[in-house]
Design a protein around this motif. Structure first.
Motif, PDB file in Angstrom:
ATOM      1  N   UNK A  32       0.824  -1.210   0.000  1.00 19.92           N
ATOM      2  CA  UNK A  32       0.000   0.000   0.000  1.00 19.92           C
ATOM      3  C   UNK A  32       0.859   1.261   0.000  1.00 19.92           C
ATOM      4  N   UNK A  33       2.035   1.202   0.653  1.00 16.97           N
ATOM      5  CA  UNK A  33       2.945   2.353   0.646  1.00 16.97           C
ATOM      6  C   UNK A  33       3.445   2.626  -0.770  1.00 16.97           C
ATOM      7  N   UNK A  34       3.748   1.581  -1.514  1.00 19.53           N
ATOM      8  CA  UNK A  34       4.194   1.755  -2.898  1.00 19.53           C
ATOM      9  C   UNK A  34       3.076   2.348  -3.756  1.00 19.53           C
ATOM     10  N   UNK A  76       1.256   6.756  -6.797  1.00 21.14           N
ATOM     11  CA  UNK A  76       0.150   7.657  -7.102  1.00 21.14           C
ATOM     12  C   UNK A  76       0.623   9.094  -7.254  1.00 21.14           C
ATOM     13  N   UNK A  77       1.709   9.442  -6.530  1.00 19.33           N
ATOM     14  CA  UNK A  77       2.281  10.783  -6.635  1.00 19.33           C
ATOM     15  C   UNK A  77       3.115  10.958  -7.896  1.00 19.33           C
ATOM     16  N   UNK A  78       3.594   9.861  -8.452  1.00 26.01           N
ATOM     17  CA  UNK A  78       4.508   9.906  -9.599  1.00 26.01           C
ATOM     18  C   UNK A  78       3.789   9.657 -10.913  1.00 26.01           C
ATOM     19  N   UNK A  79       2.764   8.806 -10.897  1.00 25.21           N
ATOM     20  CA  UNK A  79       2.155   8.319 -12.139  1.00 25.21           C
ATOM     21  C   UNK A  79       1.543   9.436 -12.974  1.00 25.21           C
ATOM     22  N   UNK A  80       1.000  10.453 -12.337  1.00 22.61           N
ATOM     23  CA  UNK A  80       0.366  11.532 -13.097  1.00 22.61           C
ATOM     24  C   UNK A  80       1.363  12.200 -14.037  1.00 22.61           C
ATOM     25  N   UNK A  90       9.490  -9.530  -5.854  1.00 26.39           N
ATOM     26  CA  UNK A  90       8.295 -10.289  -6.220  1.00 26.39           C
ATOM     27  C   UNK A  90       7.283  -9.443  -6.986  1.00 26.39           C
ATOM     28  N   UNK A  91       7.676  -8.240  -7.389  1.00 19.57           N
ATOM     29  CA  UNK A  91       6.838  -7.425  -8.265  1.00 19.57           C
ATOM     30  C   UNK A  91       5.964  -6.410  -7.583  1.00 19.57           C
ATOM     31  N   UNK A 150       1.966  -2.102  -7.982  1.00 13.46           N
ATOM     32  CA  UNK A 150       1.462  -0.807  -7.514  1.00 13.46           C
ATOM     33  C   UNK A 150       1.355   0.178  -8.672  1.00 13.46           C
ATOM     34  N   UNK A 151       2.366   0.187  -9.556  1.00  7.84           N
ATOM     35  CA  UNK A 151       2.327   1.081 -10.705  1.00  7.84           C
ATOM     36  C   UNK A 151       1.128   0.771 -11.592  1.00  7.84           C
ATOM     37  N   UNK A 152       0.846  -0.506 -11.812  1.00  8.99           N
ATOM     38  CA  UNK A 152      -0.278  -0.891 -12.659  1.00  8.99           C
ATOM     39  C   UNK A 152      -1.603  -0.397 -12.091  1.00  8.99           C
ATOM     40  N   UNK A 153      -1.703  -0.330 -10.772  1.00  8.57           N
ATOM     41  CA  UNK A 153      -2.947   0.128 -10.149  1.00  8.57           C
ATOM     42  C   UNK A 153      -3.088   1.649 -10.170  1.00  8.57           C
ATOM     43  N   UNK A 154      -1.979   2.347 -10.281  1.00  9.69           N
ATOM     44  CA  UNK A 154      -2.005   3.807 -10.223  1.00  9.69           C
ATOM     45  C   UNK A 154      -1.793   4.473 -11.580  1.00  9.69           C
ATOM     46  N   UNK A 155      -1.295   3.739 -12.559  1.00 10.04           N
ATOM     47  CA  UNK A 155      -0.931   4.313 -13.850  1.00 10.04           C
ATOM     48  C   UNK A 155      -2.146   4.367 -14.771  1.00 10.04           C
TER      49      UNK A 155
END
Length: 254
Positions: A56-58, A63-67, A86-87, A92-97
């Protein structure tokens, strides 16, 4: 007589008392040792980082970077995850990107890489998984729009070499995100257990600046005090208007 010591050292403690300088260091893990350690941990790694709150931290962090990665043309963003484990970061990127991306994942541990591939495939995320050392990335210069590395750089005997490699493969105009163990009591525990370096955000920013990156920002790693106290994160950009020709500088960590 001089005692020769060729194994790279991890600085642990250093103080100056008048004319005395007291320093304690420890041998770093060799490549084979590091690979074996992570091969052994891989099957239970998701449970460990899950209990610590890092998935969740990732997500909060990315979320701060993906925009900022959603700018530019409509082509998929080319992403490199260095030390994928382990990915967790890629998931996390896939959920926020909000935009499509092509993922390449690198790890020195074949078992970690297998776990990551299975986790990403289970989430419907395509990935090129390469067994490689991030200190010698097997990619052309200026290949990736976004490079990220979470809790891998500090495990290396010479982190400055891997940092230079990440900057090399990053495209002009691309972004680099580093998450590292910070100088704290928790960081000291990790250092003693895993023989890692510890970094503070100012030092990481300095190293990225010396390699030509700009727009450097320190970010919180999640909302929980635990993950923020454990880790620090810095994101920077490789300028699009000039070549990145800054020489490598040794990283002074503890």
């Amino acid at each position: 007589m001089t005692l020769e010591h060729h194994t790279p050292q991890i600085p642990v403690f250093e103080r100056r008392l008048g004319s005395w300088q007291i320093a304690v260091s420890r041998d770093s893990f060799g490549t084979d040792q590091l690979r074996a350690a992570y091969d052994a941990c891989a099957p239970c790694w998701d449970r460990k980082i899950g209990r610590l709150g890092f998935p969740s931290a990732y997500r909060d962090l990315l979320g701060q970077v993906a925009a900022g990665l959603n700018e530019g043309d409509a082509a998929p963003v080319k992403v490199l995850d260095c030390g994928v484990g382990t990915g967790a970061m890629s998931l996390a990127l896939a959920r926020e990107m909000p935009r499509a991306f092509d993922l390449t994942a690198v790890d020195i541990s074949p078992v970690m890489l297998q776990e990551a591939s299975a986790n990403l495939q289970g989430a419907g995320i395509g990935c090129r998984a390469d067994l490689a050392d991030i200190s010698a990335l097997p990619y052309d210069s200026d290949s990736f729009d976004f490079v990220m590395c979470a809790h891998a750089l500090e495990h290396l005997a010479k982190p400055e070499t891997a940092l230079a490699e990440m900057c090399r493969v990053l495209k002009p105009g691309g972004s680099l995100l580093l998450v590292t163990t910070r100088k704290s009591l928790l960081g000291t525990f990790v250092q003693l257990k895993w023989r890692t370096h510890r970094f503070d955000a100012a030092m990481v920013q300095q190293q990225l600046r010396q390699r030509g990156l700009d727009q450097l920002t320190t970010l919180q790693v999640g909302a929980r005090r635990w993950t923020r106290f454990w880790s620090t994160a810095v994101v920077g950009r490789k300028p699009a208007d000039r070549e990145n020709t800054a020489p490598g500088i040794a990283m002074a960590a503890a």
